[in-house]
Design a protein around this motif. Structure first.
Motif: not given
Length: 181
Positions: A86-93, A134-141, A174-181
């Motif tokens: 369920s890691d948002p970063r992994r989902r986006v990567v 793109a926004e739907s994959y980055l959705a974080s509230g 994995e190193r530099f992609l921004p993490v959804p807040r």
């Protein structure tokens, strides 16, 4: 309009988009004009303009058709890859990697990101379909209007300047992609 007329209309539009796609491969996205697309599709200019009011509308319709197909492929790949995580970063990567793979396997899209096609940047910037995906994959509230733009720029960057291999691209993401807040 009857269902048969609607189906014929959809088939005609698809035939025009197929012809435009073939011309984009042959001459680049900036190359073919509306007359050439009409000839390639086997229709008159009047018919072409009935479906697409101008060249920009044709280009956007082609890009959206491809984006819908790529989006479905990315959703399927992402669901498989992140089913247990369920890691948002992994989902986006995983979504970015799946998007890159989907675009690259569609060889007819190479003309969109090879060289200096400003049209791809324009479509990425202006398309509510692509931006919404793109926004739907980055959705974080919390909404961050710049994050989707940044991720789309990263995708464009990898398309125009690929990493040395898939693992190098994964490592950078994995190193530099921004993490959804």
């Amino acid at each position: 309009m009857s269902w048969l007329e609607a189906e014929r209309s959809e088939l005609a539009a698809e035939r025009i988009l197929d012809a435009a796609g073939a011309l984009f491969v042959e001459r680049g996205v900036d190359g073919p004009g509306m007359d050439e697309v009409a000839r390639a599709a086997g229709c008159s200019r009047a018919t072409l303009y009935r479906y697409f009011e101008n060249r920009q509308a044709l280009i956007h319709a082609f890009a959206h058709r491809e984006a819908r197909s790529i989006t479905a492929q990315v959703a399927q790949a992402t669901a498989r890859a992140t089913a247990e995580v369920s890691d948002p970063r992994r989902r986006v990567v995983e979504a970015v990697l799946a998007c890159l793979a989907a675009v690259r396997e569609r060889h007819h899209l190479t003309a969109w990101y090879a060289g200096d096609s400003t049209l791809l940047r324009e479509v990425l910037r202006d398309s509510p379909l692509i931006r919404g995906t793109a926004e739907s994959y980055l959705a974080s509230g919390e909404e961050d209007p710049d994050l989707a733009d940044w991720v789309l720029r990263i995708i464009l960057s990898f398309l125009t300047e690929p990493g040395e291999d898939a693992e190098a691209e994964r490592r950078l993401l994995e190193r530099f992609l921004p993490v959804p807040r």
